[in-house]
Design a protein around this motif. Sequence first.
Motif, PDB file in Angstrom:
ATOM      1  N   TYR A 154      -9.069 -11.040  -2.951  1.00 56.67           N
ATOM      2  CA  TYR A 154      -9.743 -10.414  -1.815  1.00 56.67           C
ATOM      3  C   TYR A 154     -11.196 -10.102  -2.179  1.00 56.67           C
ATOM      4  N   SER A 155     -11.416  -9.868  -3.464  1.00 59.11           N
ATOM      5  CA  SER A 155     -12.761  -9.542  -3.926  1.00 59.11           C
ATOM      6  C   SER A 155     -13.721 -10.684  -3.656  1.00 59.11           C
ATOM      7  N   LEU A 156     -13.307 -11.884  -4.042  1.00 57.56           N
ATOM      8  CA  LEU A 156     -14.234 -13.013  -4.135  1.00 57.56           C
ATOM      9  C   LEU A 156     -13.632 -14.280  -3.538  1.00 57.56           C
ATOM     10  N   LEU A 164     -10.284   4.205  -6.541  1.00 56.57           N
ATOM     11  CA  LEU A 164     -10.175   2.749  -6.566  1.00 56.57           C
ATOM     12  C   LEU A 164      -9.196   2.353  -5.455  1.00 56.57           C
ATOM     13  N   HIS A 165      -9.712   1.672  -4.449  1.00 53.62           N
ATOM     14  CA  HIS A 165      -8.882   1.191  -3.335  1.00 53.62           C
ATOM     15  C   HIS A 165      -8.007   2.329  -2.814  1.00 53.62           C
ATOM     16  N   SER A 166      -6.695   2.072  -2.747  1.00 55.76           N
ATOM     17  CA  SER A 166      -5.789   3.108  -2.245  1.00 55.76           C
ATOM     18  C   SER A 166      -5.211   3.936  -3.383  1.00 55.76           C
ATOM     19  N   SER A 225       1.742 -11.739  -4.910  1.00 56.05           N
ATOM     20  CA  SER A 225       1.635 -10.392  -5.467  1.00 56.05           C
ATOM     21  C   SER A 225       0.287 -10.059  -6.061  1.00 56.05           C
ATOM     22  N   TYR A 226      -0.751 -10.191  -5.264  1.00 59.43           N
ATOM     23  CA  TYR A 226      -2.081  -9.845  -5.738  1.00 59.43           C
ATOM     24  C   TYR A 226      -2.241  -8.328  -5.723  1.00 59.43           C
ATOM     25  N   GLY A 227      -2.978  -7.800  -6.661  1.00 56.32           N
ATOM     26  CA  GLY A 227      -3.268  -6.373  -6.633  1.00 56.32           C
ATOM     27  C   GLY A 227      -3.739  -5.886  -7.980  1.00 56.32           C
ATOM     28  N   TRP A 228      -4.369  -4.737  -7.971  1.00 56.45           N
ATOM     29  CA  TRP A 228      -5.036  -4.250  -9.180  1.00 56.45           C
ATOM     30  C   TRP A 228      -4.119  -3.510 -10.135  1.00 56.45           C
ATOM     31  N   ALA A 229      -3.134  -2.803  -9.624  1.00 56.50           N
ATOM     32  CA  ALA A 229      -2.214  -2.019 -10.467  1.00 56.50           C
ATOM     33  C   ALA A 229      -2.971  -1.280 -11.565  1.00 56.50           C
TER      34      ALA A 229
HETATM   35 MO   LIG Z   1     -11.837  -6.482  -5.095  1.00 54.62          MO
END
Ligand SMILES: [Mo]
Length: 759
Positions: A139-141, A625-627, A106-110
């Motif tokens: 995904y960033s790094l 920011l992203h989607s 469950s990766y993600g920025w929220a």
């Molecule tokens: Mo990222």
Amino acid sequence: MGTSLTHWGAFRATVEAGDVASVAPIAGDTDPSPALGNLPGSVRHSARITGPAVRRGWLDDGPGPSSRRGADDFVAVSWDELTELLAAELRRVIDRHGNSALYGGSYGWASAGRFHHAQSQVHRFLNCLGGYTFSRHSYSLGATGVIMPRVVGTHDDLFKRSTAWDVIVEHTELLVCFGGLALKNTGVNHGGTTAHPARDALHRFRAGGGRIVSFSPLRDDVDGPCDWFAPVPGTDVAIMLALAHVLATESLADRDFLATYCTGYERFERYLLGIDDGVPKSPQWAARLCGLDPEDLTALARQMAAHRTIVTVSWSLQRTRFGEQAPWMGLTLAAMLGQIGLPGGGFGHGYGSMNEPGLPPLRCALPRLPQGVNPVTSFIPVAAISDMLLHPGESFDYNGLRLTYPDVKMVYWAGGNPFHRHQNIPRLRRALGRVDTVVVHDPYWTAMARHADIVVPSTTFLERDDFSGSRNDPVLMAMPRLTEPYAGARDDYDTFATLAAALGVEEDFTEGRTSAQWLRHLYDTWSQALDFAVPTFDEFWSAGQVRLPVEDGLTLLADFRADPVAHRLGTRSGLIEIFSDDIDGFGYSDCAGHPAWFEPSEWLGGPRAQRYPLHLIANQPASRLHSQLDGGKTSQESKVAGREPIRMHPSDAQARGLHTGDVVRVFNDRGACLAGVLVDERVRPQVVQLSTGAWYDPVDPADPEAMCVHGNPNVFTDDIGTSSLARGCTGAHVLVEIEKYAATPPPVRAHQPPRIVRR
Ligand SMILES: [Mo]
Ligand SMILES: Nc1nc2c(c(=O)[nH]1)N[C@H]1C(S)=C(S)[C@@H](COP(=O)(O)OP(=O)(O)OC[C@H]3O[C@@H](n4cnc5c(=O)[nH]c(N)nc54)[C@H](O)[C@@H]3O)O[C@H]1N2
Ligand SMILES: Nc1nc2c(c(=O)[nH]1)N[C@H]1C(S)=C(S)[C@@H](COP(=O)(O)OP(=O)(O)OC[C@H]3O[C@@H](n4cnc5c(=O)[nH]c(N)nc54)[C@H](O)[C@@H]3O)O[C@H]1N2
């Protein structure tokens, strides 16, 4: 008027009729992110999920693999039904298949809030149930996160303790930027930010006589004057090698620095000079790959040696095939210049990638929700999700380990959008089809929510109390609820607390606290551990913020330079590893013991470019920011003919009979999308740029290969790792062809909810 915080900045808002009506940046933020403009109308947006929903086929047939994910209707259910179904399915999967069958990566920025941080909440919840298969890095790094700890002992400190902008302004003479210094990206910081000083810092830097050299396919990756070189994308390592070659052959390399602070330079130099392979990595050699003038590279290398110079590498460069090499080679080049640890000299990674680099770090940690302990040991590098789902039981290489993909039956997602971030969406859809159950918590009907079996409506940060800050921002900010929860949305915390009760682990999860009590508890435990005084929680909450001390004037690795024994690095040797015995020992064909040039698959110099002659840069969107909040005003205003804009050079447009405003089909053998043309001279010929984040909108949802009518570049990016070392995301680059879309373009429906039926 209320005040709150997003990953892209702090703001003041007026609220009317249960929604944000207007926003303004907070006082003191001199360069606010345009993405703030997406907030008005976001609470009651048409894409909000108004209540719990279950995919019809899952409800009728029960859990199991299905090709209907993403194409089925949904059935509205009550919260009680949702809790019952979800609790029973979690029990079934855990009892029958074990906790490793639960993928909770469950990766993600929220959202920015520290308590209602969706990833922390879901991880804590799943840990209470006995754990889950997890994911490593981001995904960033993805590449940096593995390579840099091995060669410089850290990756985090490269950003957190980077050389401060103020030090650059005062001491740096030459900033050599691989991947530019994109101010569109410095709008953003994980956890939020109350100031955006990068633009001003660059003004001051230039005013003081500083010079910027930008290697980038896009002129506007640097705002204002710079020496712009537009090489063939993906050839930065060859360029850095050429610069290094000049330093080595013209006695400009700092041999003392290399001997004192580094290990393995001699092994690397054999490669650089071509002693074993007969190929000197000279400017003439690099010129054939990157298309630049070898004289220019020679001249630049001499200038770099003659001036106080920072070599900085954007994060985008490592989000490509063999992405480990660019940051490693950038560090090696900086080491050869011998200025690492000197004020205004040395290495940088991510200036222009995020707001954080260049900002002084806090002198303390931030409050944090404890996630508990995960007893499950199976994990994947985060971008291997489709590999894992499609190849259960198969083994793979990762960072010197031989690992096995678990047999995942249930995917549990809160706070991320794989249809935004993951490569090769057709493949991802087939992979998601394989599992028994997909659960998604999100406030919005994103493509990931549409591909779920069980859809859990979350509140947005605007509908709940929280607080946040980030490690390089001096303010911890209160994020008071600005409006009541919309329709049937619930805080993720409350959803998990109810589920935990149904599964008999309520006390473990909640520790007897409501979310209001948690906020106070996190603040209090944090403040008690500090070695300086801060206001009480109530004082903090009514003031809306607390200022925290920061460490000003940092130079990256200055302490290591001052005393390499007392401040030995976290590498095997304690030194900068230009040659790594460990990596060499893994024997990977795609990552050697020293930084090296590898020819990527998706680049203009290879055979694939004969079929797909345009190099597409899938970079971060300037408008959001992203989607997140793609339906918002700033994002919508950026669209061309209702599609995500694709920028291209006039010569490439002309060759295809295209003009600004045209709708085009962008494609390769993996997939296709529509996009709206912007002809722009600031783009290198043979390069096109289509940012990520347009919500995936397949023309036929039942067909995994369907064209996206909206402009999501991940329909055709390659789902291949950086290398066997890190298996990082490589979504930044892909080869495509473009043609005019002659038919009437289908409407974009991504921001409308799917069909929801009632029983
Ligand atoms: Mo990222
Ligand atoms: N506005 C906005 N800002 C963001 C984000 C967002 O979504 N929106 N996302 C944030 C996140 S999560 C991250 S990780 C960072 C990412 O930060 P980065 O990865 O650095 O960002 P990108 O925009 O993908 O790439 C930066 C620039 O690198 C250039 N570039 C691409 N390929 C090459 C190449 O081969 N050689 C050279 N020399 N240059 C190349 C492109 O022109 C591109 O504009 O951005 C953060 N900032
Ligand atoms: N081709 C290509 N692909 C890329 C990149 C690239 O450069 N090129 N960049 C990559 C990078 S660097 C990154 S970081 C990723 C980003 O990928 P993600 O982090 O997955 O993207 P976001 O759109 O930020 O997804 C966050 C989701 O959380 C939801 N959300 C917001 N608040 C809440 C909440 O309170 N609760 C819950 N449950 N959900 C909430 C939002 O609605 C949104 O759907 O993309 C990657 N993908």
